[in-house]
Design a protein around this motif. Structure first.
Motif, short mmCIF file in Angstrom:
data_model
loop_
_atom_site.label_atom_id
_atom_site.label_comp_id
_atom_site.label_asym_id
_atom_site.label_seq_id
_atom_site.Cartn_x
_atom_site.Cartn_y
_atom_site.Cartn_z
N ALA A 191 0.81 -1.22 0.00
CA ALA A 191 0.00 0.00 0.00
C ALA A 191 0.84 1.26 0.00
CB ALA A 191 -0.94 -0.02 1.21
N GLU A 192 1.93 1.30 0.79
CA GLU A 192 2.70 2.53 0.86
C GLU A 192 3.45 2.81 -0.43
OE1 GLU A 192 5.29 -0.76 2.72
OE2 GLU A 192 3.15 -0.17 2.65
N ILE A 193 3.87 1.76 -1.13
CA ILE A 193 4.55 1.94 -2.41
C ILE A 193 3.54 2.36 -3.48
CG2 ILE A 193 5.90 0.83 -4.21
CD1 ILE A 193 7.46 1.34 -1.64
N ARG A 194 2.39 1.71 -3.50
CA ARG A 194 1.33 2.10 -4.43
C ARG A 194 0.96 3.57 -4.23
NH1 ARG A 194 -3.09 -0.35 -7.26
NH2 ARG A 194 -4.88 1.08 -7.39
N ALA A 195 0.81 3.99 -2.98
CA ALA A 195 0.47 5.38 -2.69
C ALA A 195 1.55 6.32 -3.21
CB ALA A 195 0.25 5.57 -1.20
N ALA A 196 2.82 5.91 -3.08
CA ALA A 196 3.91 6.75 -3.57
C ALA A 196 3.86 6.87 -5.09
CB ALA A 196 5.25 6.16 -3.12
N TYR A 197 3.58 5.76 -5.78
CA TYR A 197 3.47 5.81 -7.24
C TYR A 197 2.34 6.72 -7.68
CZ TYR A 197 6.49 1.60 -7.48
OH TYR A 197 7.51 0.70 -7.38
N LEU A 198 1.19 6.59 -7.04
CA LEU A 198 0.04 7.39 -7.44
C LEU A 198 0.28 8.87 -7.16
CD1 LEU A 198 -2.97 5.16 -6.31
CD2 LEU A 198 -2.02 5.45 -8.61
N ALA A 199 0.86 9.18 -6.00
CA ALA A 199 1.13 10.58 -5.68
C ALA A 199 2.11 11.19 -6.67
CB ALA A 199 1.67 10.69 -4.25
N ALA A 200 3.15 10.44 -7.01
CA ALA A 200 4.15 10.95 -7.95
C ALA A 200 3.54 11.15 -9.33
CB ALA A 200 5.32 9.98 -8.02
N SER A 201 2.73 10.21 -9.77
CA SER A 201 2.11 10.31 -11.10
C SER A 201 1.09 11.44 -11.15
CB SER A 201 1.45 8.99 -11.47
OG SER A 201 2.41 7.95 -11.56
N ARG A 202 0.37 11.62 -10.08
CA ARG A 202 -0.63 12.69 -10.00
C ARG A 202 0.02 14.06 -10.20
NH1 ARG A 202 -1.92 12.42 -4.56
NH2 ARG A 202 -2.64 10.30 -4.97
N ARG A 203 1.24 14.20 -9.68
CA ARG A 203 1.96 15.47 -9.78
C ARG A 203 2.61 15.66 -11.15
NH1 ARG A 203 4.09 13.58 -4.76
NH2 ARG A 203 6.08 13.12 -5.82
N ALA A 204 2.59 14.63 -11.98
CA ALA A 204 3.42 14.65 -13.19
C ALA A 204 2.64 14.36 -14.47
CB ALA A 204 4.55 13.62 -13.03
N VAL A 205 1.35 14.62 -14.47
CA VAL A 205 0.54 14.25 -15.64
C VAL A 205 1.09 14.85 -16.94
CG1 VAL A 205 -1.74 14.46 -16.72
CG2 VAL A 205 -1.54 13.74 -14.32
N PRO A 206 1.37 16.15 -17.02
CA PRO A 206 1.84 16.68 -18.31
C PRO A 206 3.15 16.06 -18.79
CG PRO A 206 1.10 18.45 -16.87
CD PRO A 206 1.17 17.22 -16.03
N SER A 207 4.09 15.84 -17.88
CA SER A 207 5.38 15.29 -18.30
C SER A 207 5.29 13.81 -18.64
CB SER A 207 6.45 15.54 -17.23
OG SER A 207 6.04 15.06 -15.96
N ILE A 208 4.46 13.06 -17.93
CA ILE A 208 4.28 11.65 -18.27
C ILE A 208 3.61 11.53 -19.63
CG2 ILE A 208 3.07 9.53 -17.66
CD1 ILE A 208 3.56 10.19 -14.72
N VAL A 209 2.61 12.35 -19.89
CA VAL A 209 1.97 12.34 -21.20
C VAL A 209 2.98 12.71 -22.29
CG1 VAL A 209 0.21 13.42 -22.65
CG2 VAL A 209 -0.34 12.77 -20.31
N ALA A 210 3.83 13.68 -22.02
CA ALA A 210 4.84 14.09 -23.00
C ALA A 210 5.82 12.95 -23.29
CB ALA A 210 5.59 15.32 -22.50
N ASP A 211 6.20 12.22 -22.26
CA ASP A 211 7.08 11.06 -22.45
C ASP A 211 6.41 10.02 -23.34
OD1 ASP A 211 8.92 8.90 -22.04
OD2 ASP A 211 7.65 8.20 -20.40
N LEU A 212 5.15 9.70 -23.05
CA LEU A 212 4.43 8.72 -23.84
C LEU A 212 4.16 9.23 -25.26
CD1 LEU A 212 1.94 7.64 -21.05
CD2 LEU A 212 3.69 6.18 -22.04
N ARG A 213 3.83 10.51 -25.39
CA ARG A 213 3.56 11.08 -26.72
C ARG A 213 4.80 10.98 -27.61
NH1 ARG A 213 1.49 15.80 -25.24
NH2 ARG A 213 -0.68 15.16 -25.58
N ALA A 214 5.96 11.11 -27.03
CA ALA A 214 7.20 11.03 -27.82
C ALA A 214 7.31 9.70 -28.55
CB ALA A 214 8.41 11.25 -26.92
#
Length: 300
Positions: A191-214
């Protein structure tokens, strides 16, 4: 208190103008860099990194755009190209005095590692690529109903605006979906690792999308050009995957061997997040790779 890899120190290292990476550093000995995938952070390597640190210097960064690393705005489509992100990793290792190092990547990190191996062969001594394919091959094998597994790649391939808005409106549900459906053993991501992944991804939507769009644009162009030119990985390479090749109707080993003449291809029985679900097998595979002697000299 944020989750961390026990026994590792944390630093921020500048790797490009205005871009610093968060990196966990541990151990001593010959260097290896471990790159995470989507939708994770460096924490996915926590088991593997702790083992390798017994006799290696282990660098475990968050990729640009992820975790606690910087997230520059995408400009011109190159900011999150795998070429740019690979240069980050070479600069990171160099900042610690390592001009030559082993490199392992999973998922998105594997694409960065692949690009580093092609473009920085003198820096990469050994290369491990976990559960992915080069971008050009990925687009070729995803078709028909099987392509549903990569629906996010088609979503993020759309022009900026709508994908960011849709994902940002329900970020935890979006990123959590992949943590759920790509995991055979849910207990592997506590649970604590999942929460860390979700929190990090939540803060990074534009950059994660940019990575995938590339991957639908500049990364594909780079791979197509390299394949046409006959580019090859010159170092020992280990590829590790789920048993998904047969399900999708292609021979994964033959696909990889076209890029990597000095190849060992392994299949593990687990879900996508194999460094967390099957860490002993991944550790064994990486140690086996590091024991292999390079054939010939690296090419420029």
């Amino acid at each position: 208190m944020r989750a961390s890899i026990p026994g590792f120190d944390y630093q921020r290292v500048t790797v490009a103008d205005g871009v610093a990476l968060n990196v966990a550093v541990g151990g001593a000995g010959s260097p290896i860099v471990l790159l995470h995938g989507f939708p994770q952070t460096h924490l996915m390597w926590r088991h593997v990194a702790a083992d390798l640190a017994a006799d290696h210097t282990v660098l475990v960064p968050d990729l640009r755009g992820y975790g606690d690393s910087d997230k520059p705005a995408d400009t011109g489509g190159h900011t999150y190209s795998k070429r740019t992100m690979a240069a980050d990793i070479v600069a990171l290792a160099s900042a610690f005095g390592h001009e030559r190092f082993a490199l392992a990547g999973h998922d998105r990190g594997s694409l960065v590692a692949f690009r580093a191996g092609l473009e920085h062969p003198r820096a990469i001594s050994h290369l491990a690529l976990l559960d992915t394919f080069p971008t050009v091959n990925m687009w070729e094998v995803l078709h028909g109903r099987a392509a549903a597994v990569g629906f996010h790649l088609y979503l993020t391939a759309q022009p900026p605006g709508l994908p960011e808005q849709m994902i940002g409106a329900s970020a935890d549900a979006f990123f959590g979906h992949f943590l759920d459906i790509w995991t055979n053993d849910p207990a592997a991501i506590p649970a604590e690792i999942r929460a860390a992944y979700l929190a990090a991804s939540r803060r990074a939507v534009p950059s994660i999308v940019a990575d995938l769009r590339a991957s639908a644009n500049i990364d594909l162009e780079h791979d197509q050009a390299d394949r046409a030119a006959g580019a090859r990985l010159s170092m020992p390479v280990t590829t590790i995957q789920q048993d998904w090749g047969a399900a999708l109707g292609f021979d994964a080993e033959s696909l990889w061997r076209a890029w990597a003449p000095d190849l060992e291809n392994l299949t593990v029985r687990c879900g996508h997040f194999m460094a967390e679900e099957a860490p002993a097998e991944i550790i064994g595979a990486l140690r086996g790779l590091l024991a292999r002697e390079p054939v010939g000299q690296p090419v420029v």
